[in-house]
Write an enzyme that holds these catalytic residues in place. Structure first.
Site, PDB file in Angstrom:
ATOM      1  N   ASN A   1      51.426  37.522  36.604  1.00  0.00           N
ATOM      2  CA  ASN A   1      51.199  38.331  38.002  1.00  0.00           C
ATOM      3  C   ASN A   1      51.893  37.550  39.210  1.00  0.00           C
ATOM      4  OD1 ASN A   1      48.652  38.831  40.394  1.00  0.00           O
ATOM      5  ND2 ASN A   1      50.112  40.228  39.843  1.00  0.00           N
TER       6      ASN A   1
ATOM      7  N   GLY B   1      51.491  44.526  41.614  1.00  0.00           N
ATOM      8  CA  GLY B   1      50.401  45.052  42.506  1.00  0.00           C
ATOM      9  C   GLY B   1      51.234  45.620  43.469  1.00  0.00           C
TER      10      GLY B   1
ATOM     11  N   GLY C   1      54.637  38.336  42.653  1.00  0.00           N
ATOM     12  CA  GLY C   1      55.934  38.373  43.087  1.00  0.00           C
ATOM     13  C   GLY C   1      56.990  39.528  42.091  1.00  0.00           C
TER      14      GLY C   1
ATOM     15  N   PRO D   1      44.236  44.588  40.458  1.00  0.00           N
ATOM     16  CA  PRO D   1      43.093  44.967  41.278  1.00  0.00           C
ATOM     17  C   PRO D   1      43.298  44.528  42.813  1.00  0.00           C
ATOM     18  CG  PRO D   1      42.458  43.087  40.144  1.00  0.00           C
ATOM     19  CD  PRO D   1      44.049  43.461  39.602  1.00  0.00           C
TER      20      PRO D   1
ATOM     21  N   CYS E   1      41.045  35.328  43.728  1.00  0.00           N
ATOM     22  CA  CYS E   1      40.979  35.807  45.132  1.00  0.00           C
ATOM     23  C   CYS E   1      40.836  34.523  45.965  1.00  0.00           C
ATOM     24  CB  CYS E   1      39.696  36.425  45.427  1.00  0.00           C
ATOM     25  SG  CYS E   1      39.446  37.149  46.998  1.00  0.00           S
TER      26      CYS E   1
END
Length: 335
Positions: free
Chosen positions: A210, A233, A212, A16, A99
């Site tokens: 998640n 991502g 890199g 996301p 986040c």
């Protein structure tokens, strides 16, 4: 036990990303891969519950499997937001605990919640009670001065106790003071080994990694090492052909590589429908700029779309004209 469709899809997922993974982006990504799990941008619970911004839940049925990511810290508000997400038909409801931003109108949310595992557990439990759709968590390995090797397993144990069985771990700390959200995506060092250890310590949890990761070869290596899923991502966004067009055969063992040229043609009816509803070409085409990244003609493709998609009356003809600029030797290799 048979895996759910969404659990299988999470073998590879697209992260996301605010301002990027909107519904137009997700539709485009789905044409490149039938298998990967797609996530919405983070939607805050207050926007849905207090603001009534239900348009934020809009998506195309073709996007499935697709997960809704929620941000917030009030259990009752998140419960209502999860209920709305389930009613909208999402395949998963994900709570953002990663986040690196510490305030919204409703108070603390995102990575700062790593400091409050009891509150996260309460939120997860409330969301699960309110919805039949599975609730998952996306987190960091820690924040600020936390010692991840101590706090991360304690955090996972707490949310597992609240019923969370699937988690995606961004293998970096978040520094809430001193680094911007953008800097938090690159500067804190990656600790992949810690995430791998969490899978060994919590074998009953579905753990995705998640941070890199830029290639399918890297993703395969993490899956081969025992992790259940990999989330990519920025690489999936900026070079979608290398990641998503290859994902189904390489990661899932299904189908064939998607043809980027064919995907452009398949986007035309979607764009026509979007324009007929009053939308603009650039709202869709901005997500397609990297489709031919690294290939002959890619620069001309990007330039024509970047310069022309904002102009009044721009439509599919511009997209097809830009496609004509892609070098013939690339066209012959597509497929």
């Amino acid at each position: 036990m048979l895996k759910s469709k969404v659990e299988k899809a999470e073998r590879l997922s697209v992260a996301p990303m605010m301002d990027w993974t909107d519904r137009h982006c997700r539709y485009f990504h789905r044409l490149l891969s039938r298998e990967v799990l797609l996530y919405t941008e983070m939607v805050t619970a207050p926007a849905l519950v207090r603001g009534g911004a239900l348009h934020l839940l809009e998506y195309s049925p073709q996007e499935h499997p697709v997960a809704l990511q929620l941000g917030g810290s009030d259990p009752s508000e998140l419960a209502e937001a999860a209920r709305l997400g389930a009613r909208a038909g999402y395949d998963e409801i994900n709570l953002n605990v990663g986040c690196p931003s510490d305030r919204v109108q409703s108070g603390a949310f995102g990575a700062v919640l790593m400091l409050q595992p009891d509150l996260v557990a309460e939120c997860v439990a409330a969301m699960q009670e309110a919805s039949d759709v599975e609730v998952t968590v996306k987190c960091r390995i820690g924040v600020d001065e936390q010692r991840p090797e101590e706090t991360l397993p304690a955090f996972l144990a707490r949310i597992r106790g609240a019923g969370c069985r699937r988690v995606t771990i961004h293998a970096r700390k978040a520094w809430l003071q001193g680094l911007s959200p953008k800097e938090n995506r690159d500067i804190p060092p990656l600790d992949y080994d810690l995430v791998l250890k969490m899978k060994r310590d919590f074998p009953d949890m579905h753990i995705s990694i998640n941070g890199g990761i830029t290639t399918l070869q890297q993703a395969r290596a993490f899956l081969d090492a025992g992790l259940d899923g990999v989330m990519i991502g920025r690489a999936a966004y900026h070079d979608p052909a290398s990641v998503l067009a290859e994902a189904d055969p390489v990661i899932f063992g299904t189908g064939m590589r998607s043809d980027p040229v064919e995907v452009v043609h398949r986007m035309v009816p979607y764009i026509e429908a979007h324009l007929a509803e009053g939308g603009k070409l650039h709202q869709v085409s901005r997500h397609m700029l990297g489709l031919f990244s690294g290939q002959p003609g890619a620069r001309a493709w990007r330039r024509m779309l970047s310069e022309g998609a904002h102009r009044p009356g721009a439509g599919p003809d511009l997209l097809l004209a830009a496609l004509d600029e892609v070098a013939p030797d690339h066209l012959s290799q597509a497929g």
